[in-house]
Design a protein around this motif. Structure first.
Motif, mmCIF file in Angstrom:
data_model
loop_
_atom_site.group_PDB
_atom_site.id
_atom_site.type_symbol
_atom_site.label_atom_id
_atom_site.label_comp_id
_atom_site.label_asym_id
_atom_site.label_seq_id
_atom_site.Cartn_x
_atom_site.Cartn_y
_atom_site.Cartn_z
ATOM 1 N N TYR A 46 -73.110 -12.073 57.175
ATOM 2 C CA TYR A 46 -72.147 -13.116 56.867
ATOM 3 C C TYR A 46 -72.835 -14.474 56.771
ATOM 4 O O TYR A 46 -72.579 -15.252 55.845
ATOM 5 N N THR A 49 -74.955 -14.540 53.620
ATOM 6 C CA THR A 49 -74.093 -14.681 52.446
ATOM 7 C C THR A 49 -73.601 -16.115 52.313
ATOM 8 O O THR A 49 -73.580 -16.676 51.214
ATOM 9 N N ARG A 62 -67.247 -10.534 49.909
ATOM 10 C CA ARG A 62 -68.020 -11.206 50.957
ATOM 11 C C ARG A 62 -68.173 -10.307 52.185
ATOM 12 O O ARG A 62 -69.237 -10.209 52.775
#
Length: 133
Positions: A46, A49, A62
């Motif tokens: 996360y 990203t 995502r």
């Protein structure tokens, strides 16, 4: 800052607590599961990203990319940690995954644009669309 970065602040808190507990040797069974699973399966991906592709994916994309990047980091980390003198210990995993998460989330947080504190209004008087065929 809170409205633009609540997700990354939560990632920083969880990763920081997991890293601190592992380095202090306070890695009991329940804390290991509650903090270890997100640190292994979600948080590093996360943060990466958010750092490398901010706002370019839908929510589902995502989440999938976060899980994929986290698992990739875990697999590559396993190989690299096996080559170090520290080996595959909880503390070395915490430093690798927690450190990566903390660095990536911090840089992503600093790179996020601040939302304007002043209210703004967008007014569109004319809407022209292309003719359909």
């Amino acid at each position: 800052m809170a409205d633009r970065a609540l997700d990354l602040v939560a990632v920083l808190i969880v990763a920081g607590v997991a890293l601190a507990l592992a380095l202090l040797g306070l890695d009991s069974g329940i804390a290991l599961v509650v903090l270890g699973l997100p640190l292994t399966l979600l948080l590093p991906g996360y943060a990466l990203t958010a750092l490398f592709a901010p706002g370019t994916f839908s929510r589902a994309e995502r989440w999938l990319l976060s899980i994929g990047l986290s698992l990739t980091l875990t697999v590559i980390g396993r190989v690299l940690l096996a080559l170090t003198p520290w080996g595959l210990q909880i503390s070395s995993w915490a430093v690798l995954l927690g450190g990566t998460t903390l660095i990536a989330a911090t840089v992503a947080l600093l790179r996020r644009p601040a939302r304007s504190s002043r209210p703004s209004m967008h007014l569109s008087l004319i809407h022209i669309s292309e003719p359909t065929r």
